[in-house]
Design an enzyme around this catalytic site. Sequence first.
Site, PDB file in Angstrom:
ATOM      1  N   ASN A  48       0.940  -1.191  -0.063  1.00  0.00           N
ATOM      2  CA  ASN A  48       0.069   0.025  -0.094  1.00  0.00           C
ATOM      3  C   ASN A  48       0.683   1.285  -0.031  1.00  0.00           C
ATOM      4  O   ASN A  48       0.480   2.483   0.158  1.00  0.00           O
ATOM      5  CB  ASN A  48      -1.069   0.131   1.333  1.00  0.00           C
ATOM      6  CG  ASN A  48      -1.671  -1.209   1.425  1.00  0.00           C
ATOM      7  OD1 ASN A  48      -2.297  -1.683   0.462  1.00  0.00           O
ATOM      8  ND2 ASN A  48      -1.699  -1.891   2.567  1.00  0.00           N
ATOM      9  N   HIS A 134     -14.283  -1.838   5.678  1.00  0.00           N
ATOM     10  CA  HIS A 134     -13.174  -2.312   6.348  1.00  0.00           C
ATOM     11  C   HIS A 134     -13.507  -2.888   7.676  1.00  0.00           C
ATOM     12  O   HIS A 134     -14.477  -2.456   8.214  1.00  0.00           O
ATOM     13  CB  HIS A 134     -12.078  -1.522   6.486  1.00  0.00           C
ATOM     14  CG  HIS A 134     -10.582  -2.014   7.004  1.00  0.00           C
ATOM     15  ND1 HIS A 134     -10.464  -1.891   8.383  1.00  0.00           N
ATOM     16  CD2 HIS A 134      -9.895  -2.476   6.361  1.00  0.00           C
ATOM     17  CE1 HIS A 134      -9.167  -2.417   8.281  1.00  0.00           C
ATOM     18  NE2 HIS A 134      -8.716  -2.900   7.195  1.00  0.00           N
ATOM     19  N   GLU A 186     -15.826   3.551   3.323  1.00  0.00           N
ATOM     20  CA  GLU A 186     -14.663   3.900   3.006  1.00  0.00           C
ATOM     21  C   GLU A 186     -14.860   4.723   1.670  1.00  0.00           C
ATOM     22  O   GLU A 186     -15.806   4.947   1.068  1.00  0.00           O
ATOM     23  CB  GLU A 186     -13.830   2.729   2.372  1.00  0.00           C
ATOM     24  CG  GLU A 186     -13.236   1.848   3.631  1.00  0.00           C
ATOM     25  CD  GLU A 186     -12.882   0.403   3.108  1.00  0.00           C
ATOM     26  OE1 GLU A 186     -11.875   0.192   2.123  1.00  0.00           O
ATOM     27  OE2 GLU A 186     -13.350  -0.557   3.704  1.00  0.00           O
ATOM     28  N   SER A 190     -11.064  -1.286   0.023  1.00  0.00           N
ATOM     29  CA  SER A 190      -9.864  -1.830   0.194  1.00  0.00           C
ATOM     30  C   SER A 190      -9.512  -3.197  -0.698  1.00  0.00           C
ATOM     31  O   SER A 190      -8.282  -3.507  -0.858  1.00  0.00           O
ATOM     32  CB  SER A 190      -9.342  -2.021   1.652  1.00  0.00           C
ATOM     33  OG  SER A 190     -10.197  -2.940   2.130  1.00  0.00           O
ATOM     34  N   ASP A 215     -13.488   6.738   5.752  1.00  0.00           N
ATOM     35  CA  ASP A 215     -12.182   6.104   5.783  1.00  0.00           C
ATOM     36  C   ASP A 215     -11.474   6.374   4.554  1.00  0.00           C
ATOM     37  O   ASP A 215     -11.849   5.593   3.656  1.00  0.00           O
ATOM     38  CB  ASP A 215     -12.274   4.633   6.238  1.00  0.00           C
ATOM     39  CG  ASP A 215     -11.232   3.811   6.376  1.00  0.00           C
ATOM     40  OD1 ASP A 215     -10.168   4.348   5.743  1.00  0.00           O
ATOM     41  OD2 ASP A 215     -11.036   2.919   7.097  1.00  0.00           O
ATOM     42  N   HIS A 218      -7.285   4.206   1.485  1.00  0.00           N
ATOM     43  CA  HIS A 218      -6.959   4.054   0.153  1.00  0.00           C
ATOM     44  C   HIS A 218      -7.046   5.087  -0.639  1.00  0.00           C
ATOM     45  O   HIS A 218      -6.787   5.045  -2.060  1.00  0.00           O
ATOM     46  CB  HIS A 218      -7.424   2.650  -0.265  1.00  0.00           C
ATOM     47  CG  HIS A 218      -6.956   1.540   0.461  1.00  0.00           C
ATOM     48  ND1 HIS A 218      -5.692   0.995   0.291  1.00  0.00           N
ATOM     49  CD2 HIS A 218      -7.536   0.950   1.430  1.00  0.00           C
ATOM     50  CE1 HIS A 218      -5.608  -0.009   1.112  1.00  0.00           C
ATOM     51  NE2 HIS A 218      -6.781   0.080   1.916  1.00  0.00           N
ATOM     52  N   LYS A 249      -0.183   3.744   4.719  1.00  0.00           N
ATOM     53  CA  LYS A 249      -0.286   3.315   3.095  1.00  0.00           C
ATOM     54  C   LYS A 249       0.526   4.594   2.341  1.00  0.00           C
ATOM     55  O   LYS A 249       1.717   4.641   2.284  1.00  0.00           O
ATOM     56  CB  LYS A 249      -1.680   3.371   3.061  1.00  0.00           C
ATOM     57  CG  LYS A 249      -2.166   1.920   3.693  1.00  0.00           C
ATOM     58  CD  LYS A 249      -3.590   1.854   3.641  1.00  0.00           C
ATOM     59  CE  LYS A 249      -3.783   0.243   4.346  1.00  0.00           C
ATOM     60  NZ  LYS A 249      -4.957   0.079   5.061  1.00  0.00           N
TER      61      LYS A 249
HETATM   62  C1  LIG Z   1      -5.427  -0.407   6.315  1.00  0.00           C
HETATM   63  C2  LIG Z   1      -6.789  -0.136   6.511  1.00  0.00           C
HETATM   64  C3  LIG Z   1      -7.192   0.487   8.081  1.00  0.00           C
HETATM   65  C4  LIG Z   1      -6.327   0.393   9.243  1.00  0.00           C
HETATM   66  O1  LIG Z   1      -5.341   1.243   9.160  1.00  0.00           O
HETATM   67  P1  LIG Z   1      -4.028   0.786   9.867  1.00  0.00           P
HETATM   68  O2  LIG Z   1      -3.075   2.015  10.067  1.00  0.00           O
HETATM   69  O3  LIG Z   1      -3.384  -0.355   8.913  1.00  0.00           O
HETATM   70  O4  LIG Z   1      -4.309   0.165  11.243  1.00  0.00           O
HETATM   71  C5  LIG Z   1      -8.403   0.987   7.967  1.00  0.00           C
HETATM   72  N1  LIG Z   1      -9.195   0.956   6.956  1.00  0.00           N
HETATM   73  C6  LIG Z   1      -8.848   0.558   5.851  1.00  0.00           C
HETATM   74  C7  LIG Z   1      -9.833   0.728   4.621  1.00  0.00           C
HETATM   75  C8  LIG Z   1      -7.707  -0.013   5.473  1.00  0.00           C
HETATM   76  O5  LIG Z   1      -7.401  -0.500   4.318  1.00  0.00           O
END
Ligand SMILES: *Cc1c(COP(=O)(O)O)cnc(C)c1O
Length: 389
Positions: A48, A134, A186, A190, A215, A218, A249
């Site tokens: 990522n 997620h 999101e 993801s 969220d 990505h 990421k």
């Molecule tokens: C990776 C991810 C998270 C969690 O983030 P981290 O910092 O890895 O704990 C939350 N939501 C989504 C959509 C993710 O892909």
Amino acid sequence: MSELQHDLQERLSHLHELGLHRQLRRVDSSKGSQLTVDGKPLLNFSSNDYLGLTSDPRLRDASIECIRNYGSGSGAARLLSGSLAPHHTLEEHLAEFNQTEAALSFSSGYAATLGTVTALLTKDDIIIIDKLVHASVVDAARLSGAKLRVFDHNDLNQLEDILKWTRKPRTGGDAKEGRRVLIATESAFSMDGDLAPLREIVRLKHEHGAWLLVDEAHATGIFGPNRRGLIEQTQTTDGVDIQMGTLGKALGSSGGYICGSRKLIDFLINSARTFIFSTAPIPAASAAATAAIRIVGSAEGETLRTRLWSNIHTFQDKAASAIVPIHVGDESRAVEAAGALRDRGYFIPAIRYPTVARGSARLRVSINASHSTNEARDLRTAINSILCA
Ligand SMILES: *Cc1c(COP(=O)(O)O)cnc(C)c1O
């Protein structure tokens, strides 16, 4: 064999039978998109690290400098003595970058969502989530005790029906008036790589008096005129009450954050249990993330983003984000395809249940700015030949 060992053995055998058993692969070196796994060099299409910042010398130097000044650990939770200057500097950068009044950083994105949702909602409230959101949001919803309602992926009609339902009087007489209603989605999904209709969701949330958490894990660094994310691209900053993101990421570091109003952040500092009862992130992670935000926000950030999109479109011309799922369906077939790609020098994971639904196993290709155009093109050829064989 003890009862525990016996129980574990049965459950593990079951996973093996279903083709769902997973194991860790030790990566002995990782530089840009080059990995060494079991002594074999592989091209990494599973990271990522979308803009290639994890190996950027400026992030590395910012981390090293920070370790020299503050040491390797924070020593305590933020509300004790762990609230170090690098955390505050990061939060100022995050708030400015995401155009909100304030920001709060957490030890991970998972912890950010878990702490925020459980602080905001009680069992008398309602949380409405996209079916594909997620695991961190699903777990947060469950732990909050709020009534959970799920709408089919990106299905605005279902979302609207649920929102209407939240406003009907409860059976038994009391009105639902006064209950908190939070929508969580999101922005770039993801495991499917598609995008949420944020403008329409914001319109619905306003119409029905709900709050909205988005969220951006990505989307940060990839979308929007200033690469702030899909919220920026869709001009919905004012409509999103809670912006959640990760530093792990595109920002090339580690940790998570919430951006929003100053009142929201003040409340979370006082109520988010994953924030209060956890040692502050290592200061070097905050320093690296701050360096990353500076790069992403600069003209160089645009150069990296342009390179990323050029690679994405070389791999698949209609892709909506840097995540491109190649649907296989059967779990074992997906694992075999991932193995065949490894033999050809590519590291690409087979994503299976419980990360995605049973029978919808896939290869999940993540494209980065650190790949070359030829690498993206060659991977496409390799995948076509393996899946058509
Ligand atoms: C990776 C991810 C998270 C969690 O983030 P981290 O910092 O890895 O704990 C939350 N939501 C989504 C959509 C993710 O892909």
